[in-house]
Design an enzyme around this catalytic site. Sequence first.
Site, PDB file in Angstrom:
ATOM      1  N   ASP A  22       0.866  -1.179   0.000  1.00 21.69           N
ATOM      2  CA  ASP A  22       0.000   0.000   0.000  1.00 21.69           C
ATOM      3  C   ASP A  22       0.905   1.232   0.000  1.00 21.69           C
ATOM      4  OD1 ASP A  22      -1.482   2.249   0.734  1.00 21.69           O
ATOM      5  OD2 ASP A  22      -2.887   1.081   1.935  1.00 21.69           O
TER       6      ASP A  22
ATOM      7  N   TYR B  86      -4.643  11.365  -3.770  1.00 18.56           N
ATOM      8  CA  TYR B  86      -5.060  12.660  -3.212  1.00 18.56           C
ATOM      9  C   TYR B  86      -4.211  13.131  -2.042  1.00 18.56           C
ATOM     10  CZ  TYR B  86      -7.893   9.468  -0.288  1.00 18.56           C
ATOM     11  OH  TYR B  86      -8.322   8.454   0.514  1.00 18.56           O
ATOM     12  N   LYS B  87      -3.141  12.401  -1.736  1.00 18.55           N
ATOM     13  CA  LYS B  87      -2.230  12.853  -0.690  1.00 18.55           C
ATOM     14  C   LYS B  87      -1.073  13.602  -1.366  1.00 18.55           C
ATOM     15  CE  LYS B  87      -3.633   8.990   2.295  1.00 18.55           C
ATOM     16  NZ  LYS B  87      -4.369   9.720   3.340  1.00 18.55           N
TER      17      LYS B  87
ATOM     18  N   ARG C 216      -0.130  14.393  13.684  1.00 18.17           N
ATOM     19  CA  ARG C 216       0.631  14.133  12.460  1.00 18.17           C
ATOM     20  C   ARG C 216       0.885  15.438  11.710  1.00 18.17           C
ATOM     21  NH1 ARG C 216      -1.840   9.847   8.563  1.00 18.17           N
ATOM     22  NH2 ARG C 216      -3.316  11.570   8.325  1.00 18.17           N
TER      23      ARG C 216
END
Lengths: 410, 410
Positions: A195, A220-221, A369
């Site tokens: 992944d 989309y990251k 994060r």
Amino acid sequence: MNRADCERMDRDDPLAGFRDEFVLPADMIYFAGNSLGPPPRAAHDRALEVLDREWGEGLVSSWNAAGWFDLPVNLGNRIAPLVGAAAGEVVVTDSTGIDLYKVVHAALAMRPDRRVIVMEGSNFPTDNYMIQGLIAALGRGHTIRFLEYPDLDRALDGSVAAVCVNHVHYRTGRIHDMAAVTRRAHEAGALAVWDLCHSAGVLPVDLEAALADFAVGCTYKYLNGGPGSPAFLFVARRHHGEARQPLTGWWGHARPFAFDRDYRPAAGIRQMLSGTQPILSLAVAAVGIEMVARAGVDRIRSKSVQLTTLFSELVSIRCGGYGLRVISPADAAQRGSQIAIEHANGYEIIQALASRGVVGDFRSPECMRFGLSPLFLRHVDVWDAVDRLLEVLSTDAWRDPRYAVRKTVT
Amino acid sequence: MNRADCERMDRDDPLAGFRDEFVLPADMIYFAGNSLGPPPRAAHDRALEVLDREWGEGLVSSWNAAGWFDLPVNLGNRIAPLVGAAAGEVVVTDSTGIDLYKVVHAALAMRPDRRVIVMEGSNFPTDNYMIQGLIAALGRGHTIRFLEYPDLDRALDGSVAAVCVNHVHYRTGRIHDMAAVTRRAHEAGALAVWDLCHSAGVLPVDLEAALADFAVGCTYKYLNGGPGSPAFLFVARRHHGEARQPLTGWWGHARPFAFDRDYRPAAGIRQMLSGTQPILSLAVAAVGIEMVARAGVDRIRSKSVQLTTLFSELVSIRCGGYGLRVISPADAAQRGSQIAIEHANGYEIIQALASRGVVGDFRSPECMRFGLSPLFLRHVDVWDAVDRLLEVLSTDAWRDPRYAVRKTVT
């Protein structure tokens, strides 16, 4: 080290020009690009081109004339070099979870005498959920063996069909050694499924060199494709023909426009497609992918290492004594493009920072994060963010009761 | 009947004003709204709102603040009244094929002692393909019993787990009697799964009155949601809790933001969700759904019957003797919103018409389809289209060799 040093590093940054290619709110320092990247400016025009010209003028003819039907394969070919794959090995379609379902299904069918999937229980949970759903549907007694790094080795024996791991851990940012884990999986006769959600576009990935069997990832990251833009999946060419997925829709048919009654899989990577794709979201994703290709993953990685190193050092030096625990690896070589910091009041601290224009995110129970997207973040952003973190901590600003109000967090 | 009669009918049309709410190319008469509806004008602004404001300014906070995470359920609630469902029974997500996989999987699990699925072999083929993939994946000896209308009755016995039929046949436009077929399925102890791709938004559908068990449908045909906009699925409330789908991603989890290791299904319709959705495509689809709701399905149906009746009568009266065979039912009550016409040179005729601004589509081997979308088509459009059809036939214009060049057709 002071702010002027950071300014100097920004002047020397070969990627500095990319920042202007993004839409970014004024007075916001955005560390959630590891969750949802910001819009490239060109996304606006691309969306209008699809809406007004391709859909509005071309209408149904655009399935061919505007290349809509081929977008999954063509975008896959553009992602391929970013992850060490060849043309024809990657396709952009559906969601990461559904793509994972497809490739793990294929992997299990290729190891029919084995019943164990090895995963990290601390994976981004949807990976676990999808495979739990898959093995329940199959009903053939498969089980997941949950183990955590660095104990993956011990889990590999002749019962293991597949190892399914996040290349970069979504919480800690720790990088798995793709080549080593894949090699050990193969030595045990198992297949390796990766992944890449937190590595694609920000970290050199070499699926072919690692001999990876399957992979999935999101756009989309760090690829800045837009909210929920379709995911990608990879099937090593040596498995084409043998690998079979169960969501056999007409886009994966050998002759999709013949309207045959019975399914017959397309050759190659197209067989991994299912139904009609959301073209607007898919077409816009091309913009971010193109920018990463133009910037170059190696240059992105160099800056990423600089930014995460700067961030973690500044936190250690300037914010010591406030109970912060940096849980991302200290060794940059083992660290993706984020810094994760635990604190018992992480939730409140993230809210207090957001109200000061510093956007990170929070993962229960106490993980903050900070994603460091090199295409738009500057070294001075890191300096200023740590400034505000210090302010929030040193003034106890996070104790303001409004920061404790729980909202749904993504 | 002449063109002036058509003009008068257009003046009396209560839906006439909706035409101006669409982007339509000048000099084109568009009969492919049953394949891909044209853009509502408001889609442009909605797309920019998502891109520039929600994504550009809100960034990751828009998952909550702009309602992105709840879009599948909220849009489902807007579609529900259009198909005779209640709030909380419909969700918009993924593609029609993947949604069909989910609901048929659920249906088969609810009839564990039965092994037969009844379908029409002439269904839109992806329905067959998805179920062929499903039963191959399950590996429990399920088979598909292919039968064609009107022989569905004879096929229903104690071995049948589910009947899975297109409400309106994609090729002929024939309407199945949803209440009657569902009742016979239930009498045989089977479940009824309906594909509403060619009825949602253009035909009154009453899933609850028919006691339908499951349904799927697309949003880019008569709902004008945009190319490949996500599909919808329906699960009757009485099955909530029992119905389980296998693509168990985090959006279907009881606590998606708790990041639990193990899957636990959400209550209600949310359990049918899987992964992160393509927000741009999803958000834009809301525009077309809203227009249909505002126009009212009953008024849309009235005009649809007028248009299809006019079209088929004009073809019969004016184009007799050219070998055309109208294969859509002559009885308007049994006919959806399209007229299908067979001709040995249907492909060439469709190309010749397209070069004259009349856009229909072609389905191999010789079916010309003309979809009559009541929200933007006028009676004079039908008159003018038949004019040009007559011209193409009477002058043998379709014999021009350039019309025989085969392109991929969607």
